[in-house]
Design an enzyme around this catalytic site. Structure first.
Site: not given
Length: 438
Positions: A237, A285, A382
């Site tokens: 992402h 992911d 992230s």
């Protein structure tokens, strides 16, 4: 000769059998389930496995749904009499329907190790089906069978068969450590950890700060880890819509012109083919950034270790782990931290995490909660690592994927990561980084 109308008894029986086959209604005699199961009528494939070799296998189309009536039969044969075969399935996602109050399995696709057990799809309230580990005796073959009916399909299975000359826990641990020593990875410059405070320069020489510029003129701030001189591991992402990425390696304070850091740009990216931000469960992911030229290793720029193939059954439940990144450190902070932060967390079992994230948690995920403090991942973290320190080396076991963002990154809610182990073959395929078992 006259022509008769209709079908005779034998023909009608043949037609009925054909119909049953098409619908998956014929039961396997060895399976005590209602007869909506696969038939397992395919021919076996024999594979000889050399000592120290790892053979990856998965259901057809994995991680997409396997076809109706899928069938695979494998027989793995050790090349030497003193070699044991050990199979680990890091992902098992099969279709089945169970009536829980009667414990009746109404239908089910299955993965079987004949003589060693059978695995069906998840029950309604079951939170875990992997990893599945099966060990064979020295010199003995290890068979595997997968069979699906003609009803519903799911993701399937992903396994690896390993040939080990000394099949013991000690030899596995020593083999995994030797693998990391040979790669010369995960070595910290300083060993002291300070929870929730500034990390020391060189403490995490594999951490990478990334600012990705997207096709819709956004800037996405993330972290990543250096795998070798060309590739950075991050979350998929973080690369959605990526055009180019500003990469800082060896950084501590990303606002300062540090002599230890290297700044470069990258324009080559790879997201997992099955990743989509639209998928609610955030499956797959995981992504890669490829540098335009190899970076030179220094005491402040070093690769991180990945799990060894010998460690794939390790779940790290309740173990101490660490996180690091440049994300937000408090609720209303503008942007993130410019100084690299680190913190200590506790790895949760998938069943414990399932209570908070029932639609996200699969065998491909791993979760954590703060240890003694309130450290957790937040915006800007992230793509960063969940890592464990073993034998003086850092091993990355997770990639930061999701948090309780709607609760201001509430430390009481588990943080979710993509589990690295099940993606070793994907990483190796797209980076060509050698990941031998020993």
């Amino acid at each position: 000769m006259g022509v008769t109308s209709g079908a005779g008894p034998m023909e009608r029986r043949s037609q009925l059998v054909t119909l049953c086959l098409l619908l998956g209604y014929l039961p396997r005699p060895s399976q005590f389930i209602f007869p909506l199961t696969g038939l397992g009528l395919c021919q076996p494939r024999v594979t000889e496995v050399q000592p120290g070799q790892a053979v990856y296998l998965s259901s057809e189309n994995y991680p997409l749904t396997y076809p109706r009536g899928a069938c695979q039969r494998h027989v793995f044969r050790p090349a030497r009499a003193n070699t044991s075969l050990s199979a680990v399935c890091t992902d098992v996602d099969l279709d089945s329907l169970v009536v829980p109050w009667l414990n009746w399995r109404v239908w089910g696709d299955f993965l079987a190790f004949p003589g060693r057990g059978t695995v069906y799809g998840r029950e309604w309230t079951q939170c875990e089906t992997a990893p599945l580990r099966v060990d064979g005796a020295p010199g003995h073959e290890l068979p595997l069978e997968f069979s699906a009916n003609y009803l519903l399909q799911r993701r399937g299975y992903n396994c690896v068969v390993r040939a080990i000359e000394e099949d013991s826990l000690l030899s596995r641990q020593l083999g995994a450590l030797r693998h990391k020593e040979n790669r010369d990875c995960g070595r910290p410059r300083v060993k002291r950890i300070i929870d929730g405070k500034d990390a020391k320069p060189g403490q995490y020489p594999f951490l990478v700060y990334t600012v990705t510029h997207t096709s819709d003129d956004r800037k996405v701030y993330c972290a990543g880890t250096l795998l070798d001189q060309r590739f950075i591991l991050t979350a998929a992402h973080c690369l959605d819509g990526a055009v180019w990425t500003h990469v800082t390696l060896g950084a501590h304070d990303v606002t300062a012109a540090e002599g230890s850091s290297v700044v470069t740009n990258a324009t080559r990216f790879r997201q997992h083919s099955q990743w989509s931000i639209q998928k609610f469960n955030r499956e797959h992911d995981i992504g890669l950034i490829e540098l335009s030229k190899p970076v030179k290793y220094t005491p402040y720029i070093q690769p991180i270790c990945l799990p060894s193939v010998l460690e794939l059954e390790e779940q790290y439940d309740n173990q101490e782990a660490y996180i690091a990144g440049w994300g937000k450190t408090y609720k209303n902070q503008h942007g993130g931290s410019f100084i690299l932060q680190s913190g200590k967390v506790r790895v949760l079992s998938n069943c414990e995490c399932y209570a908070s994230w029932p639609y996200h948690v699969t065998p491909l995920k791993i979760c954590s909660k703060p240890g003694s403090g309130k450290q957790t991942h937040c915006y800007g973290d992230s793509g960063g690592p969940l890592m464990v320190l073993t034998g003086g080396r850092w091993t990355q076991i997770g990639i930061s994927s999701f948090t309780a963002a709607n609760q201001a990154c509430n430390p009481e809610a588990p943080a979710g990561y993509t589990r690295v182990g099940p993606y070793l073959s994907w990483i190796q395929e797209h980076t060509k980084i050698p990941l031998p078992m020993l």
